[in-house]
Write a protein that holds these residues in place. Structure first.
Motif, PDB file in Angstrom:
ATOM      1  N   UNK A  39       0.925  -1.197   0.256  1.00  0.00           N
ATOM      2  CA  UNK A  39      -0.021  -0.185  -0.079  1.00  0.00           C
ATOM      3  C   UNK A  39       0.584   1.283   0.127  1.00  0.00           C
ATOM      4  N   UNK A  40       0.256   2.262  -1.101  1.00  0.00           N
ATOM      5  CA  UNK A  40       1.198   3.913  -0.772  1.00  0.00           C
ATOM      6  C   UNK A  40       0.624   4.273  -1.200  1.00  0.00           C
ATOM      7  N   UNK A  41      -0.210   4.953  -1.209  1.00  0.00           N
ATOM      8  CA  UNK A  41       0.365   6.032   0.814  1.00  0.00           C
ATOM      9  C   UNK A  41      -0.311   4.547   1.220  1.00  0.00           C
ATOM     10  N   UNK A  42      -0.133   4.308   2.670  1.00  0.00           N
ATOM     11  CA  UNK A  42      -0.546   3.381   3.892  1.00  0.00           C
ATOM     12  C   UNK A  42      -2.224   4.310   4.053  1.00  0.00           C
ATOM     13  N   UNK A  43      -2.842   3.865   4.887  1.00  0.00           N
ATOM     14  CA  UNK A  43      -3.731   3.570   4.907  1.00  0.00           C
ATOM     15  C   UNK A  43      -4.604   4.917   6.637  1.00  0.00           C
ATOM     16  N   UNK A  44      -2.614   5.171   6.704  1.00  0.00           N
ATOM     17  CA  UNK A  44      -2.805   6.602   7.527  1.00  0.00           C
ATOM     18  C   UNK A  44      -2.737   7.885   7.757  1.00  0.00           C
ATOM     19  N   UNK A  45      -2.743   7.669   5.735  1.00  0.00           N
ATOM     20  CA  UNK A  45      -2.651   9.126   4.876  1.00  0.00           C
ATOM     21  C   UNK A  45      -4.038   9.378   4.691  1.00  0.00           C
ATOM     22  N   UNK A  46      -4.241  10.809   4.590  1.00  0.00           N
ATOM     23  CA  UNK A  46      -5.375  10.951   4.022  1.00  0.00           C
ATOM     24  C   UNK A  46      -5.172  13.059   3.375  1.00  0.00           C
ATOM     25  N   UNK A  47      -6.370  13.000   2.678  1.00  0.00           N
ATOM     26  CA  UNK A  47      -5.984  14.728   2.173  1.00  0.00           C
ATOM     27  C   UNK A  47      -7.265  15.176   1.992  1.00  0.00           C
ATOM     28  N   UNK A  48      -7.477  16.277   2.157  1.00  0.00           N
ATOM     29  CA  UNK A  48      -8.773  17.343   2.115  1.00  0.00           C
ATOM     30  C   UNK A  48      -8.483  17.915   1.676  1.00  0.00           C
ATOM     31  N   UNK A  49      -9.266  18.392   1.009  1.00  0.00           N
ATOM     32  CA  UNK A  49      -9.509  19.865  -0.547  1.00  0.00           C
ATOM     33  C   UNK A  49      -9.844  21.256   0.031  1.00  0.00           C
ATOM     34  N   UNK A 134      -6.071  24.487  -0.954  1.00  0.00           N
ATOM     35  CA  UNK A 134      -5.405  24.164  -0.266  1.00  0.00           C
ATOM     36  C   UNK A 134      -5.843  23.091  -0.064  1.00  0.00           C
ATOM     37  N   UNK A 135      -4.738  22.456   0.309  1.00  0.00           N
ATOM     38  CA  UNK A 135      -5.034  20.658   0.416  1.00  0.00           C
ATOM     39  C   UNK A 135      -4.199  20.316   2.014  1.00  0.00           C
ATOM     40  N   UNK A 136      -5.300  19.783   2.737  1.00  0.00           N
ATOM     41  CA  UNK A 136      -4.001  19.601   4.069  1.00  0.00           C
ATOM     42  C   UNK A 136      -4.170  17.606   4.329  1.00  0.00           C
ATOM     43  N   UNK A 142      -5.113  13.724  12.250  1.00  0.00           N
ATOM     44  CA  UNK A 142      -4.054  14.626  12.705  1.00  0.00           C
ATOM     45  C   UNK A 142      -3.727  15.036  11.310  1.00  0.00           C
ATOM     46  N   UNK A 143      -3.451  16.803  11.618  1.00  0.00           N
ATOM     47  CA  UNK A 143      -3.225  17.135  10.224  1.00  0.00           C
ATOM     48  C   UNK A 143      -1.813  17.621  10.553  1.00  0.00           C
ATOM     49  N   UNK A 144      -1.078  17.538   9.609  1.00  0.00           N
ATOM     50  CA  UNK A 144       0.472  17.608   9.510  1.00  0.00           C
ATOM     51  C   UNK A 144       1.003  18.791   8.684  1.00  0.00           C
ATOM     52  N   UNK A 145       0.210  18.717   7.681  1.00  0.00           N
ATOM     53  CA  UNK A 145       0.863  20.001   6.708  1.00  0.00           C
ATOM     54  C   UNK A 145      -0.573  20.315   5.569  1.00  0.00           C
ATOM     55  N   UNK A 146       0.216  21.939   4.721  1.00  0.00           N
ATOM     56  CA  UNK A 146      -0.101  22.035   4.078  1.00  0.00           C
ATOM     57  C   UNK A 146      -0.155  22.327   2.186  1.00  0.00           C
ATOM     58  N   UNK A 147      -0.534  21.561   0.914  1.00  0.00           N
ATOM     59  CA  UNK A 147      -0.105  22.408  -0.083  1.00  0.00           C
ATOM     60  C   UNK A 147      -1.145  22.844  -0.832  1.00  0.00           C
ATOM     61  N   UNK A 148      -0.462  24.144  -1.033  1.00  0.00           N
ATOM     62  CA  UNK A 148      -1.291  25.484  -1.712  1.00  0.00           C
ATOM     63  C   UNK A 148      -0.475  25.431  -2.762  1.00  0.00           C
ATOM     64  N   UNK A 149      -2.438  24.910  -4.111  1.00  0.00           N
ATOM     65  CA  UNK A 149      -2.227  25.705  -5.688  1.00  0.00           C
ATOM     66  C   UNK A 149      -2.754  26.836  -5.690  1.00  0.00           C
TER      67      UNK A 149
END
Length: 331
Positions: A39-49, A134-136, A142-149
């Protein structure tokens, strides 16, 4: 070439929150290989726009995403992701910014940025929504970072932080059109051949020759598939020897193969290193963009005019037959 610009704002002070129970994770699995599974990404990882209203150019967004992925894949993905802005000179209408949440800087790994880029562009294509956003990034809820387009001329439009404040409230950060949290689990099979050790490659001239074969692909077929494969293979050190592998994008029925199919594996340098593969995956969609042609193709890599590896990108079930040829030297 990829330009790295200094970041002008500070990470916004947003509280760590759990994923709201009212949201529904979405299965965005898309790739598989022939044997085994991982699995990649693992199930612990998610994004929210979090979407804004202004549109961003599709081509600039695709090019800058895969260029940022290349830059990150050539580094140690276990390192902490510093506040950074990516853009490219020929596609500078769009910038991609990476920010850790205040107090979570050491949690924001470059690997998360890689998964986040791949997930963000997948959702943009899936939802046909190329807008400032903005992608959380979530790890273990837990939120750990942001990617902004962002548009280059649109920085002052979104949050207090853009106006110069070093903090922003949850309300100011999360204002706008909220998307769903996306579960980015991708289950794939894995088939690897060989076990090699090698010294790192020196400075070389890498040339990629791409031969179009029968059958067409869309721009999204090519960009999404190469982005997905690059984000997966970034776990490898650029100085490792490439292990032959075959991917199939289930969403688009596109198959990517790479290794030593027609080009024999070398026992002395230059060999087929992952760093060369990363640059090839980055270059393939740009060659097709320059040729104004997206289609099934075979590719060959040469280092200082010596063939080191090859591969292909094709629609599942596509036949062979040469159509046309394109070659490019990669800086």
């Amino acid at each position: 070439m990829l330009c790295t610009l200094p970041l002008l704002i500070y990470a916004s002070a947003v509280d760590v929150t759990e994923i709201p129970p009212s949201t529904v994770p979405v299965d965005s699995s898309s790739l598989q290989t022939t044997n085994g599974s991982f699995q990649s990404p693992p199930k612990q990882f998610a994004v929210k726009p979090e979407y804004r209203s202004r549109s961003i150019p599709v081509t600039d967004t695709l090019i800058n995403t895969i260029s940022a992925l290349l830059e990150l894949s050539l580094q140690d993905v276990k390192d902490v992701m510093p506040p950074t802005t990516f853009t490219t000179p020929d596609h500078s209408n769009v910038c991609i910014r990476f920010l850790a949440l205040a107090g979570k800087e050491r949690w924001y790994k470059k690997q998360y940025a890689i998964w986040g880029l791949s997930g963000a562009i997948t959702v943009m294509v899936e939802e046909k929504k190329f807008v400032q956003s903005q992608w959380y990034l979530y790890w273990n809820l837990e939120r750990v970072g942001i990617i902004w387009y962002k548009l280059q001329d649109g920085y002052a439009l979104d949050t207090e932080a853009e106006a110069g404040s070093t903090t922003a409230t949850n309300e100011s950060i999360l204002a706008g059109n909220s998307g769903r949290i996306r579960d980015l689990n991708i289950t794939r099979g894995l088939a690897q051949v060989g076990d090699h050790n090698s010294d790192p490659p020196s400075e070389v001239n890498l040339t990629i020759t791409l031969e179009f074969t029968r059958g067409s692909l869309t721009i999204f077929d090519v960009f999404l598939t190469t982005i997905h494969v690059l984000s997966d293979e970034a776990v490898h050190d650029p100085n490792e020897i490439v292990q032959p592998l075959s991917y199939m994008d289930l969403q688009n029925n596109v198959i990517v193969k790479f290794g030593n199919n027609k080009v024999p594996a070398r026992t002395t340098d230059p060999k087929f290193y992952y760093g060369y593969l990363f640059r090839t995956l980055w270059q393939i969609p740009q060659i097709m963009l320059d040729e104004r042609k997206f289609g099934n193709a075979e590719f060959r890599l040469e280092v200082d005019d010596i063939p080191v590896g090859d591969g292909s990108i094709k629609k599942r079930g596509a036949g062979g037959g040469s159509a046309s040829l394109a070659a490019v030297e990669v800086a």
